[in-house]
Design a protein around this motif. Sequence first.
Motif, short mmCIF file in Angstrom:
data_model
loop_
_atom_site.label_atom_id
_atom_site.label_comp_id
_atom_site.label_asym_id
_atom_site.label_seq_id
_atom_site.Cartn_x
_atom_site.Cartn_y
_atom_site.Cartn_z
N MET A 195 0.84 -1.20 0.00
CA MET A 195 0.00 0.00 0.00
C MET A 195 0.87 1.25 0.00
SD MET A 195 -2.95 -1.19 2.69
CE MET A 195 -3.66 0.44 2.82
N LEU A 196 1.91 1.24 0.84
CA LEU A 196 2.83 2.37 0.86
C LEU A 196 3.56 2.51 -0.47
CD1 LEU A 196 4.41 2.02 4.43
CD2 LEU A 196 2.58 3.56 3.70
N ALA A 197 3.92 1.35 -1.04
CA ALA A 197 4.63 1.38 -2.32
C ALA A 197 3.75 1.95 -3.42
CB ALA A 197 5.09 -0.03 -2.69
N SER A 198 2.45 1.66 -3.38
CA SER A 198 1.54 2.19 -4.41
C SER A 198 1.52 3.71 -4.36
CB SER A 198 0.14 1.62 -4.23
OG SER A 198 -0.47 2.13 -3.04
N VAL A 199 1.58 4.25 -3.15
CA VAL A 199 1.63 5.71 -3.01
C VAL A 199 2.93 6.24 -3.61
CG1 VAL A 199 1.63 7.63 -1.38
CG2 VAL A 199 0.16 5.64 -0.98
N GLU A 259 0.93 -4.16 -9.58
CA GLU A 259 -0.04 -5.14 -10.07
C GLU A 259 -1.30 -5.12 -9.21
OE1 GLU A 259 0.12 -7.20 -12.63
OE2 GLU A 259 2.20 -7.00 -13.30
N ARG A 260 -1.15 -5.05 -7.90
CA ARG A 260 -2.30 -5.10 -6.99
C ARG A 260 -3.18 -3.86 -7.15
NH1 ARG A 260 -3.66 -7.45 -2.11
NH2 ARG A 260 -1.68 -8.53 -1.94
N TYR A 261 -2.56 -2.71 -7.34
CA TYR A 261 -3.32 -1.47 -7.35
C TYR A 261 -3.48 -0.89 -8.77
CZ TYR A 261 -2.89 -1.71 -2.32
OH TYR A 261 -2.96 -2.12 -1.01
N ASN A 262 -3.39 -1.78 -9.79
CA ASN A 262 -3.69 -1.42 -11.18
C ASN A 262 -2.85 -0.25 -11.69
OD1 ASN A 262 -5.80 -3.39 -11.39
ND2 ASN A 262 -7.15 -1.99 -10.28
N LEU A 263 -1.59 -0.28 -11.34
CA LEU A 263 -0.67 0.77 -11.79
C LEU A 263 0.34 0.24 -12.81
CD1 LEU A 263 0.08 2.42 -8.33
CD2 LEU A 263 -1.41 3.32 -10.12
N ALA A 264 0.27 -1.06 -13.12
CA ALA A 264 1.29 -1.69 -13.96
C ALA A 264 1.29 -1.12 -15.37
CB ALA A 264 1.07 -3.20 -14.00
N SER A 265 0.12 -0.90 -15.94
CA SER A 265 0.08 -0.38 -17.32
C SER A 265 0.64 1.04 -17.39
CB SER A 265 -1.35 -0.42 -17.85
OG SER A 265 -2.22 0.37 -17.04
N ARG A 266 0.47 1.82 -16.33
CA ARG A 266 1.05 3.16 -16.31
C ARG A 266 2.57 3.10 -16.28
NH1 ARG A 266 -1.85 6.82 -11.85
NH2 ARG A 266 -0.30 8.28 -12.73
N ILE A 267 3.09 2.10 -15.54
CA ILE A 267 4.55 1.93 -15.49
C ILE A 267 5.07 1.46 -16.85
CG2 ILE A 267 6.38 0.51 -14.50
CD1 ILE A 267 4.94 0.63 -11.84
N ASP A 268 4.37 0.51 -17.48
CA ASP A 268 4.79 0.03 -18.80
C ASP A 268 4.82 1.17 -19.81
OD1 ASP A 268 5.02 -2.48 -17.78
OD2 ASP A 268 3.19 -3.28 -18.67
N ARG A 269 3.84 2.04 -19.72
CA ARG A 269 3.80 3.18 -20.65
C ARG A 269 5.01 4.09 -20.43
NH1 ARG A 269 -1.57 6.79 -21.64
NH2 ARG A 269 -2.36 4.66 -21.85
N TRP A 270 5.37 4.31 -19.14
CA TRP A 270 6.52 5.17 -18.85
C TRP A 270 7.80 4.56 -19.41
CZ3 TRP A 270 11.29 5.34 -16.76
CH2 TRP A 270 11.79 6.59 -16.38
N VAL A 271 7.98 3.24 -19.21
CA VAL A 271 9.19 2.56 -19.66
C VAL A 271 9.33 2.65 -21.18
CG1 VAL A 271 10.33 0.32 -19.87
CG2 VAL A 271 9.30 1.00 -17.70
N ILE A 272 8.27 2.31 -21.91
CA ILE A 272 8.34 2.30 -23.38
C ILE A 272 8.57 3.70 -23.91
CG2 ILE A 272 7.00 1.83 -25.47
CD1 ILE A 272 5.61 -0.41 -23.83
N ASP A 273 7.85 4.66 -23.37
CA ASP A 273 7.97 6.03 -23.85
C ASP A 273 9.38 6.57 -23.63
OD1 ASP A 273 6.71 8.49 -24.90
OD2 ASP A 273 7.08 9.26 -22.89
N ALA A 286 4.42 10.85 -11.20
CA ALA A 286 4.14 12.28 -11.33
C ALA A 286 5.42 13.10 -11.38
CB ALA A 286 3.26 12.74 -10.18
N LEU A 287 6.44 12.66 -10.63
CA LEU A 287 7.68 13.44 -10.52
C LEU A 287 8.81 12.89 -11.39
CD1 LEU A 287 7.66 13.99 -6.64
CD2 LEU A 287 6.86 15.56 -8.41
N ASN A 288 8.49 11.85 -12.18
CA ASN A 288 9.49 11.26 -13.08
C ASN A 288 10.68 10.69 -12.30
OD1 ASN A 288 9.75 10.71 -15.85
ND2 ASN A 288 11.34 12.26 -16.07
#
Length: 747
Positions: A490-494, A548-562, A501-503
Motif C-alpha cells: 500500500m505504501l509502495a503504491s503511493v 499489479e495489486r493497485y492497477n498501476l502496472a500499465s502506467r509503469i509500462d507506458r513510462w518505460v516504453i515512452d 508524477a515526478l518522473n
Amino acid sequence: MIDSELESIWVSKQSAELSSLLSSEQVTAEIEHLQQQLNCDGVVVILSQISEHITSDFVAQANALKVYESNSQQAEMLGLALVSFPILCEQLLLNQNSGLFPSIVSTETEQKGFSELLTNELSGLCSGLTKPIVLHINHCVVIGNSRLCLISYQHKTDDLNTAERANTDTFHKGNESTLKVCSHAELTRVSELLNNKEIQYLELFQQLPVACALIDKDDNVSKQNQVAIHNLPLRLNESLFSIINSDDHLLLEDCLHIVREGALHQSWCEIPLVISGTKHWYKMSFCRALDIEQHLLMMVEDISERYRLADELSFQSNYDPLTGLPNRVQFEAMLEEVIDTQDRLPACVAFLDLDQFQVINDVSGHKAGDELLCQVSKRLSLLLRTGDIVARLGGDEFGILMFHADKESAEQVAKRICQQLSQHEFTWGEITHNVSISMGLSELNSRTEDIYSVMSQADAACRIAKEDGRNRWHFYSKNDPQMHQLYNQMLASVDIISALALNQFELFYQLIEPLSSDESGIHMEILLRMVQEDGRYVSPGVFLPAAERYNLASRIDRWVIDNLLKWGARHIEIWEQLSMVSVNLSALSLSDSKFMSWLEMRLMVEPDLVSKLCFEITETAAVSQLEQATALIDLLKPLGCKLALDDFGSGFSSFAYLKCLDVDYVKIDGQFVVNVCDDRSDKAIVSAICQLGKDMDFEVIGEFVESEAIGQLLRELGVDYGQGYAIGKPARLIELASGVRTPWLIN
C-alpha cells in the motif's frame, strides 16, 4: 394600519367624556350647549377632517367639509351661506386671528384681523340675514387631522360698543370651546377610523387563504378564520398549547415571548401535530394583531410536504436506494458515534466483498447483479446478531458494525455468514451462479483513533482473504506477516504514483549474451528502478507487486516504453549498433485496451526504432490471457517487433498453447538454470526445451547464469542465449556508450 399619532391620541384620552364615540347629532347638541355657555344668539362651526393640508382646490375636498349650526334661523342661514362659499371656508380654516364683524358695515369701517377678501365676503353673507348680527370668529384650531373654526354671533343693537364688549368677554370662552369641540370631532374621526379598520381587518382575516387565529394574552384562541376551522384542531377559548406535544411547549413559549416583548416584530417555529392519526408539520408565525386587546395574530402553514421531501433527501443521502441499507456515509457516521461513545466499545467492523461478482454481471447482465445484491443484503441482515448493522459501501462491497463484540464473537458471526452464503444459489434465467464472499474483520477499541484506520484494517484483511482463496474471512492483526506485506505494498503504491508524477524512475539494462552465435551488437533487457529522495534505488521486486495489486502496472509500462524510445531517438547511433532490446509487459497491460491502442500509436511514430524491440510477457500471463497475447502478436509482427515468452516452465502443464503463439524467444525460468550443473532433472528439462525450440523454430534464453560453467553447459545443451550476473549485472542505461558487443565466452 392607522397612523401612529392617531393611535397615541386614542390611547392617551382616558376620560369618559372623550372616550365616547360622538355622532353628528352629538356634535350639534354640543354646539347648542356651547351657545348657552357663550351667552350668544347663535353658533356656526366649520369642520374639515382631511389628512393633507387644505389646498386651493377646496371644492374637490368638499366631501371632507362639514358645517354645524345652533338651532336658530339666523345660524341656519349663515351655515347654508358658508357651505355655498367653499373659498371663504378655506380662508376661515386657515385663519389664525380672532375678531368682531358687524353685519351693517361700510367700506370705511375698520375691521380687526381680517383680509379685504374675508371682509367683503362676510359682508355679503351678513347683509342677507333677516336680523343684523355681530360675528365673533375664533381662530382655527387644528388637532390631528381635524380643523375647526368657531363662529358665534350677537344680534346687532344700536349700541355697537355694548355688543363689542359682550363679545369680547366671550373671546376666551370661545377659544376653549373651539378646542373642546375640535377634540371631540377628532376623537369621533379616530373612533370611526378604528372601527372601520377593525371591520376591514376582520374581513381580511376571514378571507386570508391560510389558516389564521387570534391568540389572547393567556395564550387562548379567541378567533379563527374558516381555513383554520376546517384544517386545524383549534377550539375557541382553549389554550394553544393543548394541541401541541409537551416536548414542543418550550419552543412555542419562546416564540410567543419574543413577539410580546418586542424583541422581534415576527417570530415563527415549526411544530408537528397529529391530525386523524397522521403526523403533519406546521410553520406557526406570530405577530402583533391590529387591535387594542394585545392579541397575537397566528398564521399557520402546512409544511408537511417539505419535511417529506427532506426525509426523502435524507434517506437518499444516507441509504442505498437499491438495497435500502445504510450507505457508506451513514456507516461512517455510525462508526464515528461508536468511537465518540466510549462505553459502547469494544466493537468489531467487517468488510465484505462478493467473489467473482463481475462474472455474474458479464454473463447474466447488470440487472441480475442488482438482484443478487438485494438477495445478499437480506441474507446478511438475517445472519447478524440483534442490533448489529449491515451497510452497502458501494458496488459489491458491504460493511458490518458489530456492537459489544470481541474477536471471538466476531469470528463466530463471520463463520456463519461465510457458510450460509456459500450455500446460496443464485439463478437467473437458465444459469445458476454460486455465491461466496471474502470477509475482513478488525477490532474497534478504546485505542482506535479514527474510523478510517479501522476501515482500512478491515479492507486489508478482506484483500488477504481473497488472496488466500476467497470464500473465507481473515481477522486483522498488526503482527500478521501477510498484513505487513500488504501494508508495504500500500505504501509502495503511493510511492509509485508520486514517482510517475515526478518522473522518479530510471532505466537500467542487463546483457543477454549469445552463447553459440557471433553477433556484433548488444542484445539486452531493459529493467526499471525507482529512485528515492536520498538517491537510493528501489528494486522492481518491491514496487511491481504493488503496481499489479493497485492497477498501476500499465502506467509503469507506458513510462518505460515512452522513455526508452526517447532515449533511442536521442542516441540513434548506439541504437543502430544494438542487436535487440527487450521490454517487459505486465499481464494487466495485455488486458488494457487503452494501453494497447496507445502502444500501437507510439510504435508507429518511431519507424526507425521498432525493428530492434522485443516485448516479453510471462508464461502465466500468456496462458491465462491467450486471446490478448495473440492480439499482441498480431499488433507487433507487422511493425517488425519480436515477442519473448518469459519464465517458461514455471507453471505450465501442457505445451499445447505454444501452437497458438508465434513467439521468437523463450526464456527458461531461472529455477531450472541455477542448478543445471548439479541437477540431472534440471539438465533434462533445459535440454527438452532446447529441442522444442529447434522443432518449433524459436530461440532459447537461459536466465540466472551465475557462473561461466553454467554458461558453458547451456551452450552444450543448445541454449542460444544466456543472461545473469556472471555475464553482466544491471547497469544504468544513460552510461551505455556503445552498442557494440564484447564477447563473454572465449572458445
